[in-house]
Design a protein around this motif. Structure first.
Motif, PDB file in Angstrom:
ATOM      1  N   MET A   1       0.800  -1.203   0.000  1.00  0.00           N
ATOM      2  CA  MET A   1       0.000   0.000   0.000  1.00  0.00           C
ATOM      3  C   MET A   1       0.848   1.274   0.000  1.00  0.00           C
ATOM      4  SD  MET A   1      -3.087  -0.518  -0.231  1.00  0.00           S
ATOM      5  CE  MET A   1      -4.134  -1.890  -0.339  1.00  0.00           C
ATOM      6  N   GLY A   2       2.115   1.158   0.283  1.00  0.00           N
ATOM      7  CA  GLY A   2       2.966   2.339   0.270  1.00  0.00           C
ATOM      8  C   GLY A   2       3.392   2.737  -1.125  1.00  0.00           C
ATOM      9  N   ILE A   3       3.239   1.820  -2.074  1.00  0.00           N
ATOM     10  CA  ILE A   3       3.627   2.091  -3.461  1.00  0.00           C
ATOM     11  C   ILE A   3       2.394   2.230  -4.345  1.00  0.00           C
ATOM     12  CG2 ILE A   3       4.869   1.168  -5.460  1.00  0.00           C
ATOM     13  CD1 ILE A   3       6.752  -0.225  -3.451  1.00  0.00           C
ATOM     14  N   VAL A   4       1.429   1.365  -4.147  1.00  0.00           N
ATOM     15  CA  VAL A   4       0.178   1.399  -4.918  1.00  0.00           C
ATOM     16  C   VAL A   4      -0.963   1.476  -3.915  1.00  0.00           C
ATOM     17  CG1 VAL A   4      -1.289   0.139  -6.519  1.00  0.00           C
ATOM     18  CG2 VAL A   4       1.184   0.014  -6.757  1.00  0.00           C
ATOM     19  N   SER A   5      -1.743   2.536  -3.961  1.00  0.00           N
ATOM     20  CA  SER A   5      -2.816   2.734  -3.003  1.00  0.00           C
ATOM     21  C   SER A   5      -4.109   2.084  -3.472  1.00  0.00           C
ATOM     22  CB  SER A   5      -3.039   4.230  -2.785  1.00  0.00           C
ATOM     23  OG  SER A   5      -3.908   4.426  -1.688  1.00  0.00           O
ATOM     24  N   ALA A   6      -5.089   2.061  -2.580  1.00  0.00           N
ATOM     25  CA  ALA A   6      -6.402   1.507  -2.894  1.00  0.00           C
ATOM     26  C   ALA A   6      -7.455   2.279  -2.114  1.00  0.00           C
ATOM     27  CB  ALA A   6      -6.450   0.023  -2.539  1.00  0.00           C
ATOM     28  N   PRO A   7      -8.654   2.375  -2.642  1.00  0.00           N
ATOM     29  CA  PRO A   7      -9.726   3.080  -1.922  1.00  0.00           C
ATOM     30  C   PRO A   7      -9.967   2.455  -0.548  1.00  0.00           C
ATOM     31  CG  PRO A   7     -10.405   2.573  -4.169  1.00  0.00           C
ATOM     32  CD  PRO A   7      -9.107   1.863  -3.936  1.00  0.00           C
ATOM     33  N   GLY A   8     -10.192   3.303   0.426  1.00  0.00           N
ATOM     34  CA  GLY A   8     -10.464   2.832   1.770  1.00  0.00           C
ATOM     35  C   GLY A   8      -9.229   2.543   2.598  1.00  0.00           C
ATOM     36  N   ASN A   9      -8.044   2.705   2.023  1.00  0.00           N
ATOM     37  CA  ASN A   9      -6.800   2.406   2.728  1.00  0.00           C
ATOM     38  C   ASN A   9      -5.832   3.587   2.733  1.00  0.00           C
ATOM     39  OD1 ASN A   9      -7.284  -0.367   3.433  1.00  0.00           O
ATOM     40  ND2 ASN A   9      -7.111  -0.846   1.277  1.00  0.00           N
ATOM     41  N   VAL A  10      -6.365   4.791   2.608  1.00  0.00           N
ATOM     42  CA  VAL A  10      -5.492   5.968   2.493  1.00  0.00           C
ATOM     43  C   VAL A  10      -4.597   6.157   3.721  1.00  0.00           C
ATOM     44  CG1 VAL A  10      -5.451   8.481   2.246  1.00  0.00           C
ATOM     45  CG2 VAL A  10      -6.968   7.106   0.825  1.00  0.00           C
ATOM     46  N   PRO A  11      -5.108   6.135   4.936  1.00  0.00           N
ATOM     47  CA  PRO A  11      -4.207   6.330   6.082  1.00  0.00           C
ATOM     48  C   PRO A  11      -3.114   5.263   6.169  1.00  0.00           C
ATOM     49  CG  PRO A  11      -6.477   6.577   6.769  1.00  0.00           C
ATOM     50  CD  PRO A  11      -6.506   6.039   5.362  1.00  0.00           C
ATOM     51  N   TYR A  12      -3.483   4.028   5.932  1.00  0.00           N
ATOM     52  CA  TYR A  12      -2.512   2.927   5.968  1.00  0.00           C
ATOM     53  C   TYR A  12      -1.442   3.132   4.900  1.00  0.00           C
ATOM     54  CZ  TYR A  12      -0.773  -1.885   5.961  1.00  0.00           C
ATOM     55  OH  TYR A  12       0.012  -3.000   6.029  1.00  0.00           O
ATOM     56  N   GLY A  13      -1.857   3.507   3.687  1.00  0.00           N
ATOM     57  CA  GLY A  13      -0.914   3.746   2.599  1.00  0.00           C
ATOM     58  C   GLY A  13       0.027   4.898   2.897  1.00  0.00           C
ATOM     59  N   CYS A  14      -0.487   5.937   3.541  1.00  0.00           N
ATOM     60  CA  CYS A  14       0.363   7.081   3.897  1.00  0.00           C
ATOM     61  C   CYS A  14       1.463   6.675   4.864  1.00  0.00           C
ATOM     62  CB  CYS A  14      -0.475   8.193   4.516  1.00  0.00           C
ATOM     63  SG  CYS A  14      -1.542   9.046   3.353  1.00  0.00           S
ATOM     64  N   VAL A  15       1.113   5.872   5.847  1.00  0.00           N
ATOM     65  CA  VAL A  15       2.112   5.411   6.820  1.00  0.00           C
ATOM     66  C   VAL A  15       3.153   4.537   6.125  1.00  0.00           C
ATOM     67  CG1 VAL A  15       2.461   3.980   8.859  1.00  0.00           C
ATOM     68  CG2 VAL A  15       0.558   5.589   8.769  1.00  0.00           C
ATOM     69  N   LYS A  16       2.713   3.635   5.273  1.00  0.00           N
ATOM     70  CA  LYS A  16       3.652   2.757   4.561  1.00  0.00           C
ATOM     71  C   LYS A  16       4.568   3.565   3.641  1.00  0.00           C
ATOM     72  CE  LYS A  16       2.448  -1.155   6.251  1.00  0.00           C
ATOM     73  NZ  LYS A  16       3.349  -1.980   7.032  1.00  0.00           N
ATOM     74  N   ALA A  17       4.025   4.558   2.942  1.00  0.00           N
ATOM     75  CA  ALA A  17       4.847   5.403   2.065  1.00  0.00           C
ATOM     76  C   ALA A  17       5.874   6.178   2.892  1.00  0.00           C
ATOM     77  CB  ALA A  17       3.965   6.359   1.271  1.00  0.00           C
ATOM     78  N   GLY A  18       5.468   6.622   4.082  1.00  0.00           N
ATOM     79  CA  GLY A  18       6.397   7.320   4.968  1.00  0.00           C
ATOM     80  C   GLY A  18       7.542   6.428   5.412  1.00  0.00           C
TER      81      GLY A  18
END
Length: 50
Positions: free
Chosen positions: A1-18
């Motif tokens: 999720m840090g590289i490719v996001s998905a609907p409903g997972n924005v906060p999780y993806g932001c943390v992984k990208a960080g």
């Protein structure tokens, strides 16, 4: 999720990208001392909860 996001997972993806950015920054800053830093980004894993 840090590289490719998905609907409903924005906060999780932001943390992984960080965390990916943190690993890249640490690798760049510590390279001169011979220290490496890596981030492992596994794909989706099917479990009982998913």
């Amino acid at each position: 999720m840090g590289i490719v996001s998905a609907p409903g997972n924005v906060p999780y993806g932001c943390v992984k990208a960080g965390l990916i950015a943190l690993a890249k920054g640490a690798a760049l800053e510590e390279a001169e001392y011979g220290v490496t830093c890596n981030a492992i980004c596994p794909g989706f894993v099917e479990t009982d909860r998913t």
